[in-house]
Design an enzyme around this catalytic site. Structure first.
Site, PDB file in Angstrom:
ATOM      1  N   ASP A  81       0.868  -1.183   0.000  1.00 32.56           N
ATOM      2  CA  ASP A  81       0.000   0.000   0.000  1.00 32.56           C
ATOM      3  C   ASP A  81       0.905   1.234   0.000  1.00 32.56           C
ATOM      4  OD1 ASP A  81      -1.641   2.126   0.721  1.00 32.56           O
ATOM      5  OD2 ASP A  81      -2.429   1.169   2.520  1.00 32.56           O
ATOM      6  N   ARG A  82       1.039   1.857  -1.140  1.00 34.59           N
ATOM      7  CA  ARG A  82       1.876   3.049  -1.394  1.00 34.59           C
ATOM      8  C   ARG A  82       3.371   2.713  -1.460  1.00 34.59           C
ATOM      9  NH1 ARG A  82      -0.334   7.929   1.008  1.00 34.59           N
ATOM     10  NH2 ARG A  82      -1.238   8.492  -0.969  1.00 34.59           N
TER      11      ARG A  82
HETATM   12  N1  LIG Z   1     -13.996   1.937  -4.433  1.00 34.62           N
HETATM   13  C1  LIG Z   1     -14.548   2.290  -3.266  1.00 34.62           C
HETATM   14  N2  LIG Z   1     -15.877   2.429  -3.180  1.00 34.62           N
HETATM   15  C2  LIG Z   1     -16.445   2.806  -2.023  1.00 34.62           C
HETATM   16  N3  LIG Z   1     -15.785   3.087  -0.897  1.00 34.62           N
HETATM   17  C3  LIG Z   1     -14.460   2.950  -0.941  1.00 34.62           C
HETATM   18  C4  LIG Z   1     -13.767   2.536  -2.113  1.00 34.62           C
HETATM   19  N4  LIG Z   1     -12.445   2.517  -1.847  1.00 34.62           N
HETATM   20  C5  LIG Z   1     -12.314   2.905  -0.568  1.00 34.62           C
HETATM   21  N5  LIG Z   1     -13.523   3.153  -0.014  1.00 34.62           N
HETATM   22  C6  LIG Z   1     -13.742   3.661   1.345  1.00 34.62           C
HETATM   23  O1  LIG Z   1     -13.109   4.949   1.395  1.00 34.62           O
HETATM   24  C7  LIG Z   1     -12.390   5.139   2.596  1.00 34.62           C
HETATM   25  C8  LIG Z   1     -10.915   5.416   2.289  1.00 34.62           C
HETATM   26  O2  LIG Z   1     -10.328   4.265   1.692  1.00 34.62           O
HETATM   27  P1  LIG Z   1      -8.818   3.832   1.995  1.00 34.62           P
HETATM   28  O3  LIG Z   1      -8.665   2.435   1.463  1.00 34.62           O
HETATM   29  O4  LIG Z   1      -8.469   4.055   3.428  1.00 34.62           O
HETATM   30  O5  LIG Z   1      -8.016   4.848   1.052  1.00 34.62           O
HETATM   31  P2  LIG Z   1      -6.456   5.108   0.953  1.00 34.62           P
HETATM   32  O6  LIG Z   1      -5.744   3.950   1.593  1.00 34.62           O
HETATM   33  O7  LIG Z   1      -6.173   5.202  -0.522  1.00 34.62           O
HETATM   34  O8  LIG Z   1      -6.219   6.407   1.627  1.00 34.62           O
HETATM   35  C9  LIG Z   1     -12.615   3.880   3.425  1.00 34.62           C
HETATM   36  O9  LIG Z   1     -13.661   4.168   4.329  1.00 34.62           O
HETATM   37  C10 LIG Z   1     -13.056   2.826   2.404  1.00 34.62           C
HETATM   38  O10 LIG Z   1     -13.933   1.883   2.963  1.00 34.62           O
HETATM   39  N1  LIG Z   2       5.221  11.210   1.925  1.00 35.57           N
HETATM   40  C1  LIG Z   2       4.110  11.735   2.494  1.00 35.57           C
HETATM   41  N2  LIG Z   2       4.062  13.060   2.760  1.00 35.57           N
HETATM   42  C2  LIG Z   2       2.967  13.622   3.332  1.00 35.57           C
HETATM   43  N3  LIG Z   2       1.894  12.922   3.690  1.00 35.57           N
HETATM   44  C3  LIG Z   2       1.914  11.607   3.435  1.00 35.57           C
HETATM   45  C4  LIG Z   2       2.992  10.956   2.823  1.00 35.57           C
HETATM   46  N4  LIG Z   2       2.688   9.626   2.700  1.00 35.57           N
HETATM   47  C5  LIG Z   2       1.470   9.474   3.227  1.00 35.57           C
HETATM   48  N5  LIG Z   2       0.998  10.659   3.672  1.00 35.57           N
HETATM   49  C6  LIG Z   2      -0.255  10.913   4.405  1.00 35.57           C
HETATM   50  C7  LIG Z   2      -1.485  11.066   3.585  1.00 35.57           C
HETATM   51  C8  LIG Z   2      -2.567  10.538   4.508  1.00 35.57           C
HETATM   52  O1  LIG Z   2      -3.007  11.550   5.403  1.00 35.57           O
HETATM   53  C9  LIG Z   2      -1.855   9.469   5.327  1.00 35.57           C
HETATM   54  C10 LIG Z   2      -2.089   8.072   4.843  1.00 35.57           C
HETATM   55  O2  LIG Z   2      -2.112   8.021   3.434  1.00 35.57           O
HETATM   56  P1  LIG Z   2      -3.335   7.302   2.645  1.00 35.57           P
HETATM   57  O3  LIG Z   2      -3.233   7.775   1.237  1.00 35.57           O
HETATM   58  O4  LIG Z   2      -4.608   7.704   3.302  1.00 35.57           O
HETATM   59  O5  LIG Z   2      -3.087   5.834   2.802  1.00 35.57           O
HETATM   60  O6  LIG Z   2      -0.480   9.781   5.256  1.00 35.57           O
END
Ligand SMILES: Nc1ncnc2c1ncn2[C@@H]1O[C@H](COP(=O)(O)OP(=O)(O)O)[C@@H](O)[C@H]1O
Ligand SMILES: Nc1ncnc2c1ncn2[C@H]1C[C@H](O)[C@@H](COP(=O)(O)O)O1
Length: 207
Positions: A81-82
């Site tokens: 994840d990232r």
């Molecule tokens: N394709 C999708 N459709 C609906 N809800 C989603 C979808 N992808 C993520 N979510 C919801 O959106 C929110 C943020 O998702 P998350 O996986 O934490 O995003 P990220 O890791 O990219 O920051 C969570 O509450 C998740 O359940």
């Molecule tokens: N490199 C980064 N600089 C600033 N902020 C960052 C970085 N990597 C992640 N983040 C932040 C963005 C979100 O608030 C959280 C978690 O990332 P998400 O995309 O929600 O998984 O950390």
């Protein structure tokens, strides 16, 4: 096999990473968010904490890549994840361009990044979750982390612009772009199935 999921804040990376790890029976590597000692302070005062946060993320991401390498050598599959690329090419670059990180700190950061990146192996597949601003905002609100409540739309827009630029020049390996604006893989198993089919097709030429 190593699949890395990339995309803006709230795009749905963590949710998809967990679902794919479950599907493929692979190990999942998530971001260090809950134990991050700088993230909340960073959102309160970006210029003050930008460099500290970037160094923290860079180190934690680098350690993760080394653990992934070890697992891969043991023949295990990994969903990440990232990536470390996003720290430098998206977040740090954006902070610098937005004058939220000084030239001196940015150059110092980039030197550190360059030293580390030579030891990082790219993923077998980079899976980019493309999401427009309304989708990102809706999902950030749905997740409801208190320190993300005041994220400015401008910040998300700038990050999205950096993502599009970076993805269009990504040359380290296979790339799959998934537009998640109208996908709901939380509620709809078919939407998850569509993504899995596209992954299998890109990686293994199936379907
Ligand atoms: N394709 C999708 N459709 C609906 N809800 C989603 C979808 N992808 C993520 N979510 C919801 O959106 C929110 C943020 O998702 P998350 O996986 O934490 O995003 P990220 O890791 O990219 O920051 C969570 O509450 C998740 O359940
Ligand atoms: N490199 C980064 N600089 C600033 N902020 C960052 C970085 N990597 C992640 N983040 C932040 C963005 C979100 O608030 C959280 C978690 O990332 P998400 O995309 O929600 O998984 O950390």
């Amino acid at each position: 096999m190593h699949i890395a999921i990339v995309g803006n804040i709230g795009a749905g990376k963590t949710t998809l990473a967990n679902k794919l790890a479950h599907h493929f029976h692979w190990e999942v590597f998530l971001e260090d968010v809950d134990h991050n000692p700088y993230l909340k302070d960073f959102y309160d005062d970006m210029p003050r904490w930008a460099f500290h946060l970037q160094v923290y993320f860079l180190n934690s991401r680098f350690r993760q890549t080394q653990r992934i390498k070890t697992l891969q050598s043991a023949g295990k599959g990994v969903i990440q994840d990232r990536t470390i690329y996003e720290d430098a090419h998206i977040f740090a670059a954006n902070l610098h361009e937005s004058s939220l990180m000084t030239e001196r700190d940015y150059q110092n950061y980039l030197n550190l990044f360059e030293s580390m990146i030579s030891m990082v192996e790219p993923p077998d597949l980079l899976l980019y979750l493309r999401a427009d601003l309304p989708k990102l905002i809706q999902q950030i609100e749905k997740r409801n982390r208190d320190y993300e409540n005041n994220i400015k739309i401008e910040y998300l827009r700038n990050l999205n612009d950096h993502y599009e630029k970076w993805i269009s020049s990504y040359k380290h390996g296979k790339l799959l772009i998934v537009d998640v604006n109208h996908l709901d893989y939380v509620q709809n198993p078919e939407d998850l199935g569509t993504i899995i089919d596209r992954i299998n097709s890109t990686l293994f030429g199936l379907f």
